[in-house]
Design a protein around this motif. Structure first.
Motif, short mmCIF file in Angstrom:
data_model
loop_
_atom_site.label_atom_id
_atom_site.label_comp_id
_atom_site.label_asym_id
_atom_site.label_seq_id
_atom_site.Cartn_x
_atom_site.Cartn_y
_atom_site.Cartn_z
N TYR A 30 0.89 -1.20 -0.07
CA TYR A 30 -0.08 0.02 0.01
C TYR A 30 0.96 1.03 0.10
O TYR A 30 0.42 2.19 -0.93
CB TYR A 30 -1.03 0.13 1.36
N LEU A 31 1.78 1.39 0.86
CA LEU A 31 2.69 2.59 0.83
C LEU A 31 3.50 2.55 -0.30
O LEU A 31 3.65 3.68 -1.03
CB LEU A 31 3.70 2.15 2.08
N ALA A 32 3.91 1.59 -0.90
CA ALA A 32 4.50 1.84 -2.33
C ALA A 32 3.59 2.41 -3.48
O ALA A 32 4.07 3.10 -4.42
CB ALA A 32 5.08 0.49 -2.70
N ARG A 33 2.48 2.06 -3.38
CA ARG A 33 1.47 2.44 -4.27
C ARG A 33 1.39 3.86 -4.07
O ARG A 33 1.13 4.66 -5.05
CB ARG A 33 -0.08 1.50 -4.39
N GLN A 34 0.97 4.39 -2.75
CA GLN A 34 0.75 5.81 -2.43
C GLN A 34 2.05 6.52 -2.97
O GLN A 34 1.85 7.70 -3.53
CB GLN A 34 0.41 5.97 -0.86
N LEU A 35 3.29 6.12 -2.59
CA LEU A 35 4.59 6.89 -3.25
C LEU A 35 4.39 7.12 -4.55
O LEU A 35 4.73 8.12 -5.05
CB LEU A 35 5.53 5.98 -2.73
N ARG A 36 4.25 6.06 -5.38
CA ARG A 36 4.05 6.22 -6.80
C ARG A 36 2.92 7.29 -7.16
O ARG A 36 3.02 8.10 -8.11
CB ARG A 36 3.61 4.77 -7.52
N GLU A 37 1.77 7.05 -6.35
CA GLU A 37 0.64 8.09 -6.57
C GLU A 37 1.37 9.72 -6.28
O GLU A 37 1.04 10.23 -7.35
CB GLU A 37 -0.55 7.80 -5.84
N PHE A 38 2.05 9.69 -5.46
CA PHE A 38 2.36 11.15 -4.97
C PHE A 38 3.53 11.35 -6.16
O PHE A 38 3.45 12.60 -6.74
CB PHE A 38 3.28 11.22 -3.71
N ASN A 39 4.60 10.65 -6.54
CA ASN A 39 5.36 10.92 -7.49
C ASN A 39 4.89 11.29 -9.12
O ASN A 39 5.40 11.97 -9.55
CB ASN A 39 6.12 9.21 -7.49
N GLU A 40 4.01 10.52 -9.33
CA GLU A 40 3.39 10.67 -10.57
C GLU A 40 2.21 11.96 -10.44
O GLU A 40 1.56 12.25 -11.47
CB GLU A 40 2.66 9.50 -11.16
N GLY A 41 1.91 12.50 -9.46
CA GLY A 41 1.16 13.64 -9.30
C GLY A 41 -0.36 13.20 -9.08
O GLY A 41 -1.15 14.09 -9.44
N LEU A 52 11.75 9.46 -7.67
CA LEU A 52 12.23 8.50 -6.89
C LEU A 52 12.07 7.25 -7.94
O LEU A 52 11.06 6.87 -8.63
CB LEU A 52 11.29 8.02 -5.56
N SER A 53 13.22 6.45 -7.75
CA SER A 53 13.22 5.25 -8.83
C SER A 53 12.11 4.14 -8.19
O SER A 53 11.76 4.22 -7.20
CB SER A 53 14.67 4.72 -9.08
N ALA A 54 11.77 3.01 -9.07
CA ALA A 54 11.28 1.93 -8.80
C ALA A 54 12.00 1.42 -7.38
O ALA A 54 11.07 0.89 -6.43
CB ALA A 54 10.89 0.68 -9.68
N ALA A 55 13.19 1.13 -7.60
CA ALA A 55 13.78 0.59 -6.17
C ALA A 55 13.78 1.32 -5.00
O ALA A 55 13.69 0.69 -3.97
CB ALA A 55 15.30 0.28 -6.78
N GLU A 56 14.00 2.58 -5.05
CA GLU A 56 13.97 3.62 -4.19
C GLU A 56 12.49 3.39 -3.50
O GLU A 56 12.31 3.61 -2.18
CB GLU A 56 14.35 5.05 -4.50
N THR A 57 11.38 3.41 -4.11
CA THR A 57 10.09 3.46 -3.60
C THR A 57 9.97 2.17 -3.07
O THR A 57 9.46 2.07 -1.92
CB THR A 57 8.92 3.53 -4.76
N TYR A 58 10.42 1.07 -3.42
CA TYR A 58 10.21 -0.34 -2.69
C TYR A 58 10.85 -0.18 -1.50
O TYR A 58 10.47 -0.58 -0.36
CB TYR A 58 10.91 -1.29 -3.87
#
Length: 320
Positions: free
Chosen positions: A145-156, A172-178
């Motif tokens: 869930y956290l990784a998905r939200q970080l991607r949502e923030f990253n992508e606006g 943030l890269s995929a590895a950093e998000t993970y």
């Protein structure tokens, strides 16, 4: 999923007096142990203001996510009053936060710790990452869930209350998000400072600096600092750290004078920052341990005057 949606629908038309039943219906989805579970946020023990805000965001279509946005956006104020919403949030908040998720990549979590420090995540979410008010708890949250939200923030796709926080996560890269998600998921929400315990000292031909800390017990760490030159004491300080539920206060007594409190504002596995903006000097205390080396810095909090101490355990040669 069909049963979960029906339960949520029933929940939203319940009265405030049925908050406990409503919360149980929520948890029937959010505590699911199946394949869907890690993708959903844990909500038991989450902050009241944050829960109220997020349901309101879903209802106003300010936040989108299936099935919550679909369900909440269809509600009117009559179907779920503010009092009912508040009662539901209070009931959920009063329940104990579930134990840390089992699906944590330990190696990635270790990589995520310095990344969280560099991003300054604890500046908003607190040293224990428990949040406060509309700032959510992150410690022990589901990693997926956290990784998905970080991607949502990253992508606006999901706005943040503080735009500068969203900007810090851009790129943030995929590895950093993970790694960041798994680090936050691995935390228990408590403050751990036992890495500070020990007999720390440094010396040369004429001077010796010492600082002792005992391990935390009963929510208290005790310490003392002493400086000597040419065999004579040049100064001393009584120290203690009062550790609470996800928080800590550093109490300094230079020369045995009345204690000056410094609130813990940032921490990690071997790093801690304490702050008191109202104090004349210092306004900030920083400790960091690397191997058998401990560094302490006191400064004005503005990048100006600073004093730095470097010690090793029992004056041994430092190891990195």
């Amino acid at each position: 999923m069909k049963r979960c949606i029906l339960l949520i629908c029933a929940m939203f038309v319940a009265s405030a007096a049925e908050a406990r039943l409503m919360a149980s219906d929520c948890i029937s989805c959010h505590r699911d142990q199946g394949s869907l579970g890690p993708q959903l946020p844990l909500i038991e023990g989450q902050n009241v203001e944050y829960l109220v805000q997020q349901i309101a965001n879903f209802r106003g279509a300010h936040r989108k996510g299936f099935p919550m946005q679909m369900l909440a956006s269809a509600l009117t104020q009559d179907e779920l009053t503010q009092d009912e919403l508040q009662a539901l949030a209070v009931e959920l908040n009063g329940r104990p936060w579930p134990s840390a998720p089992q699906r944590v990549d330990a190696a990635s979590a270790q990589t995520g710790q310095p990344l969280a420090a560099a991003l300054g995540c604890s500046g908003c979410h607190g040293p224990g990452y428990r949040g406060a008010g509309v700032i959510p708890r992150l410690a022990g949250q589901n990693a997926e869930y956290l990784a998905r939200q970080l991607r949502e923030f990253n992508e606006g796709h999901r706005p943040l209350l503080l735009p500068q926080a969203a900007l810090s996560m851009k790129g943030l890269s995929a590895a950093e998000t993970y790694a960041l998600a798994h680090y936050l998921a691995s935390l228990d929400g408590q403050v751990h400072l036992d890495w500070l315990a020990g007999n720390w000292c440094s010396q040369n031909a004429t001077e010796r600096s010492e600082e002792w800390w005992v391990e935390a017990r009963g929510g208290l760490m005790l310490g003392m600092h002493r400086d000597t030159r040419d065999g004579r004491a040049r100064g001393f300080e009584f120290l203690r750290i009062e550790i609470g539920d996800g928080s800590a206060v550093y109490q300094a007594q230079p020369g045995g004078r009345p204690a000056v409190p410094f609130q813990l504002v940032e921490s990690s596995t071997r790093y801690a920052v304490f702050s008191n903006p109202q104090h004349d000097f210092p306004k900030r205390l920083r400790y960091q341990r690397v191997g058998t080396k401990l560094t302490a810095t006191v400064d004005d909090g503005l990048g100006g005057d600073a004093l730095k101490f470097e010690w090793t355990l029992d004056c041994a040669a430092p190891t990195e």
